[in-house]
Design a protein around this motif. Sequence first.
Motif, PDB file in Angstrom:
ATOM      1  N   CYS A   1       0.925  -1.168  -0.131  1.00 24.14           N
ATOM      2  CA  CYS A   1      -0.027   0.106   0.112  1.00 24.14           C
ATOM      3  C   CYS A   1       0.983   1.303  -0.012  1.00 24.14           C
ATOM      4  O   CYS A   1       1.955   1.260   0.075  1.00 24.14           O
ATOM      5  CB  CYS A   1      -0.881  -0.043   1.323  1.00 24.14           C
ATOM      6  SG  CYS A   1      -0.074   0.230   2.653  1.00 24.14           S
ATOM      7  N   GLU A   2       0.352   2.507  -0.124  1.00 26.31           N
ATOM      8  CA  GLU A   2       0.934   3.495   0.064  1.00 26.31           C
ATOM      9  C   GLU A   2       0.293   4.310   1.169  1.00 26.31           C
ATOM     10  O   GLU A   2      -0.703   4.317   1.425  1.00 26.31           O
ATOM     11  CB  GLU A   2       0.782   4.643  -1.034  1.00 26.31           C
ATOM     12  CG  GLU A   2       1.635   4.049  -2.449  1.00 26.31           C
ATOM     13  CD  GLU A   2       1.302   4.777  -3.692  1.00 26.31           C
ATOM     14  OE1 GLU A   2       0.533   5.931  -3.325  1.00 26.31           O
ATOM     15  OE2 GLU A   2       2.073   4.492  -4.716  1.00 26.31           O
TER      16      GLU A   2
ATOM     17  N   LEU B   1       5.935  10.085   1.611  1.00 24.74           N
ATOM     18  CA  LEU B   1       4.962   9.040   1.197  1.00 24.74           C
ATOM     19  C   LEU B   1       5.821   7.776   1.184  1.00 24.74           C
ATOM     20  O   LEU B   1       6.832   7.617   0.458  1.00 24.74           O
ATOM     21  CB  LEU B   1       4.564   9.260  -0.252  1.00 24.74           C
ATOM     22  CG  LEU B   1       3.812   8.033  -1.112  1.00 24.74           C
ATOM     23  CD1 LEU B   1       2.461   8.043  -0.465  1.00 24.74           C
ATOM     24  CD2 LEU B   1       3.636   8.367  -2.577  1.00 24.74           C
TER      25      LEU B   1
ATOM     26  N   LYS C   1       5.841   3.795   0.317  1.00 24.48           N
ATOM     27  CA  LYS C   1       5.379   2.669  -0.528  1.00 24.48           C
ATOM     28  C   LYS C   1       5.524   1.277  -0.133  1.00 24.48           C
ATOM     29  O   LYS C   1       6.633   0.804  -0.256  1.00 24.48           O
ATOM     30  CB  LYS C   1       5.926   2.855  -1.989  1.00 24.48           C
ATOM     31  CG  LYS C   1       5.269   4.095  -2.603  1.00 24.48           C
ATOM     32  CD  LYS C   1       5.703   4.169  -4.021  1.00 24.48           C
ATOM     33  CE  LYS C   1       5.650   5.590  -4.729  1.00 24.48           C
ATOM     34  NZ  LYS C   1       5.686   5.731  -6.180  1.00 24.48           N
TER      35      LYS C   1
ATOM     36  N   GLN D   1       5.760  -2.273   0.486  1.00 24.50           N
ATOM     37  CA  GLN D   1       6.115  -3.531  -0.654  1.00 24.50           C
ATOM     38  C   GLN D   1       5.166  -4.750  -0.018  1.00 24.50           C
ATOM     39  O   GLN D   1       5.399  -4.968   1.018  1.00 24.50           O
ATOM     40  CB  GLN D   1       7.407  -3.804  -0.882  1.00 24.50           C
ATOM     41  CG  GLN D   1       8.197  -2.612  -1.560  1.00 24.50           C
ATOM     42  CD  GLN D   1       7.395  -2.047  -2.913  1.00 24.50           C
ATOM     43  OE1 GLN D   1       7.346  -3.006  -3.650  1.00 24.50           O
ATOM     44  NE2 GLN D   1       7.356  -0.911  -2.757  1.00 24.50           N
TER      45      GLN D   1
END
Length: 132
Positions: A63-64, A78, A80, A82
Amino acid sequence: TPGGFSVVIGNGPLMVGLGVQLASSLLQNLISARQQSAAAQEVDPSRAEVGLECTLEELYRGCEKVVEASEDVPDALLVKVQPGWKAGTKITFVGEHESRPNGWEVCVTIREAPHHFFTREGNDLVYRAVAS
């Protein structure tokens, strides 16, 4: 001694002098090592560590997520996430900001949010049920 070593301690003036010299040298090395360790543990004002809580679903799928700007974090970040990351995964962001002319570094550590049904054990999801 075959296969080992032996230590001979004398009590003459030469041996006592060498013992004092050795003890003094060891003490100086110990003090120096402690000073270096204390210096290494000093907090760097340009470095911050923050936690980012993720659910098991977010860690599974990826998700972010955004780490909001705060006193420790000069800009919103932000992250990210994995698929497959675990609690304890660390991501480091480095940048510049007008409030920190020498730059900044933020280390984000992934934390696993508690789940209602599952726990994670290594790479496995575990569901505990009571059988009656």
